[in-house]
Write a protein that holds these residues in place. Sequence first.
Motif, PDB file in Angstrom:
ATOM      1  N   LEU A   5       0.814  -1.212   0.000  1.00  0.00           N
ATOM      2  CA  LEU A   5       0.000   0.000   0.000  1.00  0.00           C
ATOM      3  C   LEU A   5       0.847   1.262   0.000  1.00  0.00           C
ATOM      4  O   LEU A   5       0.363   2.337  -0.320  1.00  0.00           O
ATOM      5  CB  LEU A   5      -0.946   0.008   1.211  1.00  0.00           C
ATOM      6  CG  LEU A   5      -1.886  -1.181   1.322  1.00  0.00           C
ATOM      7  CD1 LEU A   5      -2.731  -1.077   2.585  1.00  0.00           C
ATOM      8  CD2 LEU A   5      -2.776  -1.299   0.099  1.00  0.00           C
ATOM      9  N   VAL A  24      -2.282   4.027   8.391  1.00  0.00           N
ATOM     10  CA  VAL A  24      -2.897   2.960   7.595  1.00  0.00           C
ATOM     11  C   VAL A  24      -4.171   3.464   6.925  1.00  0.00           C
ATOM     12  O   VAL A  24      -4.426   3.160   5.757  1.00  0.00           O
ATOM     13  CB  VAL A  24      -3.163   1.698   8.459  1.00  0.00           C
ATOM     14  CG1 VAL A  24      -4.124   0.745   7.773  1.00  0.00           C
ATOM     15  CG2 VAL A  24      -1.842   0.990   8.753  1.00  0.00           C
ATOM     16  N   TRP A  28      -4.726   3.381   3.030  1.00  0.00           N
ATOM     17  CA  TRP A  28      -5.893   2.626   2.551  1.00  0.00           C
ATOM     18  C   TRP A  28      -6.761   3.489   1.637  1.00  0.00           C
ATOM     19  O   TRP A  28      -7.227   3.039   0.598  1.00  0.00           O
ATOM     20  CB  TRP A  28      -6.684   2.104   3.745  1.00  0.00           C
ATOM     21  CG  TRP A  28      -7.855   1.259   3.372  1.00  0.00           C
ATOM     22  CD1 TRP A  28      -9.172   1.591   3.481  1.00  0.00           C
ATOM     23  CD2 TRP A  28      -7.833  -0.067   2.825  1.00  0.00           C
ATOM     24  NE1 TRP A  28      -9.967   0.563   3.039  1.00  0.00           N
ATOM     25  CE2 TRP A  28      -9.163  -0.468   2.642  1.00  0.00           C
ATOM     26  CE3 TRP A  28      -6.807  -0.935   2.484  1.00  0.00           C
ATOM     27  CZ2 TRP A  28      -9.505  -1.713   2.114  1.00  0.00           C
ATOM     28  CZ3 TRP A  28      -7.150  -2.172   1.966  1.00  0.00           C
ATOM     29  CH2 TRP A  28      -8.478  -2.551   1.784  1.00  0.00           C
ATOM     30  N   ILE A  88      -4.828  -6.027   6.768  1.00  0.00           N
ATOM     31  CA  ILE A  88      -3.648  -5.174   6.643  1.00  0.00           C
ATOM     32  C   ILE A  88      -2.619  -5.496   7.719  1.00  0.00           C
ATOM     33  O   ILE A  88      -2.941  -5.623   8.892  1.00  0.00           O
ATOM     34  CB  ILE A  88      -4.027  -3.685   6.701  1.00  0.00           C
ATOM     35  CG1 ILE A  88      -4.873  -3.334   5.469  1.00  0.00           C
ATOM     36  CG2 ILE A  88      -2.782  -2.801   6.773  1.00  0.00           C
ATOM     37  CD1 ILE A  88      -5.361  -1.911   5.446  1.00  0.00           C
ATOM     38  N   ALA A 108       2.681  -0.401   4.903  1.00  0.00           N
ATOM     39  CA  ALA A 108       1.534  -1.298   5.052  1.00  0.00           C
ATOM     40  C   ALA A 108       1.352  -2.153   3.812  1.00  0.00           C
ATOM     41  O   ALA A 108       1.643  -1.725   2.691  1.00  0.00           O
ATOM     42  CB  ALA A 108       0.257  -0.497   5.316  1.00  0.00           C
ATOM     43  N   GLU A 110      -1.554  -5.134   2.143  1.00  0.00           N
ATOM     44  CA  GLU A 110      -2.838  -5.817   2.256  1.00  0.00           C
ATOM     45  C   GLU A 110      -2.591  -7.283   1.933  1.00  0.00           C
ATOM     46  O   GLU A 110      -1.962  -7.617   0.932  1.00  0.00           O
ATOM     47  CB  GLU A 110      -3.857  -5.238   1.269  1.00  0.00           C
ATOM     48  CG  GLU A 110      -5.214  -5.904   1.373  1.00  0.00           C
ATOM     49  CD  GLU A 110      -6.188  -5.457   0.299  1.00  0.00           C
ATOM     50  OE1 GLU A 110      -7.388  -5.736   0.448  1.00  0.00           O
ATOM     51  OE2 GLU A 110      -5.758  -4.855  -0.714  1.00  0.00           O
ATOM     52  N   ALA A 117      -2.471 -11.905   7.436  1.00  0.00           N
ATOM     53  CA  ALA A 117      -1.916 -10.729   8.117  1.00  0.00           C
ATOM     54  C   ALA A 117      -1.401 -11.117   9.498  1.00  0.00           C
ATOM     55  O   ALA A 117      -0.313 -10.706   9.914  1.00  0.00           O
ATOM     56  CB  ALA A 117      -2.974  -9.629   8.222  1.00  0.00           C
TER      57      ALA A 117
END
Length: 159
Positions: A5, A24, A28, A88, A108, A110, A117
């Motif tokens: 990300l 995050v 995101w 995440i 981060a 995904e 995760a």
Amino acid sequence: QVTYLGKVPTTGMQFLSGCTEKPVIELWKKHTLAREDVFPANALLEIRPFQVWLHHLDHKGEATVHMDTFQVARIAYCTADHNVSPNIFAWVYREINDDLSYQMDCHAVECESKLEAKKLAHAMMEAFKKTFHSMKSDGRIHRNSSSEEVSQELESDDG
């Protein structure tokens, strides 16, 4: 395989539960705006005892020559527990600049599932333990009042 990300600078020196939530959410939002597929894996995250490797993949899912390397000893915090998405996994990394100053960045990825995760968080915790024990036995970490604090910082908060 994961979807990287990105990274954003983060502030503060106390890395406690919830410290990655704001970065995050920012990553995101950027990701969901540009997103085309449901889970377009663009990287392979490999956690080793002293290093974390992020191999970038091309559009065919094959590894490119581009790879980011993170020293486990410079990771201040990691977690797989985010409100925006349980898939995440994030970590805070101390990047050292050319002038020897440093900045803290939150990275981060995904994952395909919450379980993946969590597996990454557990793998990172094991890497922390091995790195910490190695540094302690090499004499790079000395036994004093701050060693307990270092030990606590190396614990992973993965829910």
